[in-house]
Scaffold this active site. Structure first.
Site, mmCIF file in Angstrom:
data_model
loop_
_atom_site.group_PDB
_atom_site.id
_atom_site.type_symbol
_atom_site.label_atom_id
_atom_site.label_comp_id
_atom_site.label_asym_id
_atom_site.label_seq_id
_atom_site.Cartn_x
_atom_site.Cartn_y
_atom_site.Cartn_z
ATOM 1 N N LYS A 1 40.901 15.630 54.120
ATOM 2 C CA LYS A 1 41.692 16.609 53.234
ATOM 3 C C LYS A 1 41.800 16.185 51.577
ATOM 4 O O LYS A 1 41.604 17.051 50.831
ATOM 5 C CB LYS A 1 43.067 16.716 53.563
ATOM 6 C CG LYS A 1 43.152 17.185 55.051
ATOM 7 C CD LYS A 1 44.473 17.805 55.334
ATOM 8 C CE LYS A 1 44.327 18.702 56.648
ATOM 9 N NZ LYS A 1 45.040 17.867 57.821
ATOM 10 N N LYS B 1 34.190 23.239 61.305
ATOM 11 C CA LYS B 1 35.117 23.035 62.378
ATOM 12 C C LYS B 1 36.151 24.154 62.141
ATOM 13 O O LYS B 1 36.476 24.350 61.175
ATOM 14 C CB LYS B 1 35.770 21.678 62.524
ATOM 15 C CG LYS B 1 36.587 21.409 63.624
ATOM 16 C CD LYS B 1 37.655 20.178 63.254
ATOM 17 C CE LYS B 1 38.764 20.400 62.284
ATOM 18 N NZ LYS B 1 39.870 19.577 62.404
ATOM 19 N N LYS C 1 42.864 25.723 60.875
ATOM 20 C CA LYS C 1 44.059 26.562 60.058
ATOM 21 C C LYS C 1 43.884 26.187 58.803
ATOM 22 O O LYS C 1 43.821 27.211 57.902
ATOM 23 C CB LYS C 1 45.410 26.231 60.436
ATOM 24 C CG LYS C 1 45.692 26.820 61.851
ATOM 25 C CD LYS C 1 46.854 25.781 62.368
ATOM 26 C CE LYS C 1 47.004 25.854 63.972
ATOM 27 N NZ LYS C 1 47.549 24.531 64.357
HETATM 28 P P1 TYM Z 1 46.267 20.472 65.461
HETATM 29 O O1 TYM Z 1 47.649 21.246 65.266
HETATM 30 O O2 TYM Z 1 45.398 20.429 64.136
HETATM 31 O O3 TYM Z 1 45.807 20.832 66.746
HETATM 32 C C1 TYM Z 1 46.221 21.122 67.974
HETATM 33 C C2 TYM Z 1 45.001 20.717 68.958
HETATM 34 O O4 TYM Z 1 43.953 21.839 68.971
HETATM 35 C C3 TYM Z 1 42.845 20.735 68.778
HETATM 36 N N1 TYM Z 1 42.268 21.508 68.057
HETATM 37 C C4 TYM Z 1 40.486 21.530 67.990
HETATM 38 N N2 TYM Z 1 39.643 21.310 69.150
HETATM 39 C C5 TYM Z 1 38.473 21.660 69.295
HETATM 40 N N3 TYM Z 1 38.023 22.051 68.086
HETATM 41 C C6 TYM Z 1 38.721 22.655 67.119
HETATM 42 N N4 TYM Z 1 38.257 23.347 65.776
HETATM 43 C C7 TYM Z 1 39.973 22.381 66.877
HETATM 44 N N5 TYM Z 1 40.998 22.641 66.161
HETATM 45 C C8 TYM Z 1 42.149 21.910 66.663
HETATM 46 C C9 TYM Z 1 43.312 19.530 68.132
HETATM 47 O O5 TYM Z 1 42.367 18.434 68.359
HETATM 48 C C10 TYM Z 1 44.437 19.370 68.630
HETATM 49 O O6 TYM Z 1 44.355 18.727 70.031
HETATM 50 N N6 TYM Z 1 48.061 15.819 64.815
HETATM 51 C C11 TYM Z 1 47.788 16.859 65.971
HETATM 52 C C12 TYM Z 1 49.303 17.471 66.447
HETATM 53 C C13 TYM Z 1 49.963 16.345 67.007
HETATM 54 C C14 TYM Z 1 49.610 15.539 68.224
HETATM 55 C C15 TYM Z 1 50.646 14.408 68.313
HETATM 56 C C16 TYM Z 1 48.755 15.640 69.340
HETATM 57 C C17 TYM Z 1 50.986 15.678 66.340
HETATM 58 N N7 TYM Z 1 51.481 14.680 67.349
HETATM 59 C C18 TYM Z 1 50.682 13.582 69.594
HETATM 60 C C19 TYM Z 1 48.782 14.913 70.526
HETATM 61 C C20 TYM Z 1 49.675 13.812 70.707
HETATM 62 C C21 TYM Z 1 47.340 18.053 64.999
HETATM 63 O O7 TYM Z 1 47.406 18.004 63.792
HETATM 64 O O8 TYM Z 1 46.646 19.070 66.016
#
Ligand code: TYM
Length: 358
Positions: free
Chosen positions: A132, A227, A230
């Protein structure tokens, strides 16, 4: 001095979290925008399947989203979008605990306690932070300390398995490292070689989690070939209008290869999306024609659009129904928060006792 409860005999006690026999699964998505294909294939699809395998906790990581969404109406809207997405894809509140992170204040409390022993150097090498910053984001404390909150989310529930996409792998590894560090610091005779106390019956206060990443869908590409994310504005949203979905799919970046020529397979977002959406057999046929040439990219985009609707229309219809009964959705979240707090508050009490806050 009071004894730390983790120092007890090893006996199989199903009421005791440390010795429970049922696997615990936990994960979350951020409501930092509308949920998209990457979220579904990387994470949410696994959630729905895994809830059959253990005691599951799936939450909406709205505290995390404060680092990117600073419009309160938008944050509420995206939080609801995440809840509807979970339920539309079959998360069953009778089986899984579905809740909003901010309804369980124990997350923030553990964040501080855990952060007090997290080395700064770990946070400095966090990929998502570095990524980022390299894209021009002016970093704030929230973004920098984000992995600590995520570790608190996981450790608070003594999760065994954390289903995520590849971009979250390092964060789960941090949670493992810090769980072990905390246990070494606060649990007498803790053995990091037997982190969950399976061999010698001396479990740590924190259970050491494992990330569950599906290799075929670990990183879903966005319409620009990076990738899907959002924050990159390159998503195909799961619940956008038909028109918007069509526009996103028809706008997938392709090169200028002529209709009759074989298409390059390397780095093609369109081909990789076809791969995750089509079944194996159909994909084999698609890939053969792709390599042979004779069909234009428009044809493949149209195929992807048809696959999108065939795959997601049932969930899209289900979501529309749910939108007609938002009071029930809210009830699910509130019941979920109560159940989550039962587990989280026990774990936090144990932590507080161990560190000397209680
Ligand atoms: P976030 O909101 O960015 O994404 C949610 C989940 O979707 C997966 N993901 C993807 N997988 C494959 N290809 C992609 N392009 C892609 N974009 C998103 C992410 O890997 C994620 O599993 N930090 C986390 C949220 C979180 C979390 C946690 C997850 C907060 N606390 C505790 C697990 C355990 C996040 O920003 O996900």
């Amino acid at each position: 001095m009071r004894a730390v409860p983790a120092q007890r005999d090893c006996s199989v006690d199903s009421k005791n979290d440390k010795f429970r026999l049922v696997m615990r699964i936990l994960s979350g998505v951020q409501p930092s925008g509308r949920q998209h294909l990457g979220n579904y294939f990387g994470a949410i699809r696994q959630f729905a399947a895994l809830q059959e395998e253990g005691d599951s906790f799936f939450f909406i990581a709205n505290l995390h989203s404060l680092t990117t969404v600073q419009d309160p109406e938008k944050l509420r809207e995206f939080t609801l979008d995440a809840a509807l997405t979970y339920l539309a894809f079959g998360l069953d509140p009778e089986r899984s605990t579905v809740f909003r992170q901010s309804d369980v204040p124990e997350h923030s409390e553990l964040f501080w306690i855990l952060g007090s022993l997290v080395p700064l150097s770990h946070l400095e090498r966090a990929h998502s932070y570095k990524d980022k910053v390299s894209k021009g984001k002016n970093p704030d404390f929230g973004l920098f300390s984000y992995p600590v909150l995520m570790a608190a989310d996981i450790l608070l529930y003594a999760a065994d398995k954390v289903p995520v996409g590849k971009d979250q792998k390092q964060h789960v590894e941090f949670a493992r490292d810090w769980a072990i560090k905390f246990n070494q610091t606060y649990v007498d005779r803790y053995d990091p070689a037997d982190p969950n106390g399976v061999e010698n019956g001396r479990p740590g206060i924190f259970r050491v989690p494992v990330a569950s990443i599906q290799p075929e869908t670990a990183t879903i590409l966005g319409v620009d070939g990076q990738k899907m994310s959002k924050s990159y504005g390159n998503t195909i949203e799961l619940f956008a209008s038909d028109k918007k979905v069509k526009k996103a799919i028809m706008g997938i970046k392709t090169d200028s290869t002529a209709v009759e020529d074989p298409k390059p397979t390397e780095g093609s977002a369109l081909l990789s999306l076809l791969k995750v959406m089509a079944n194996q057999n159909d994909y084999r046929i698609l890939e053969e024609s792709w390599r042979a040439g004779g069909l234009g990219y428009g044809h493949y985009k149209k195929t992807l659009l048809d696959l999108f609707h065939a795959t997601f229309d049932p969930a899209r219809a289900r979501r529309q129904e749910l939108e007609g009964d938002l009071a029930s959705v809210e009830k699910v979240l509130q019941r979920g928060a109560e159940r989550a707090r039962e587990v989280a508050s026990k774990q936090l009490s144990e932590v507080k006792l161990a560190v000397g806050l209680a």
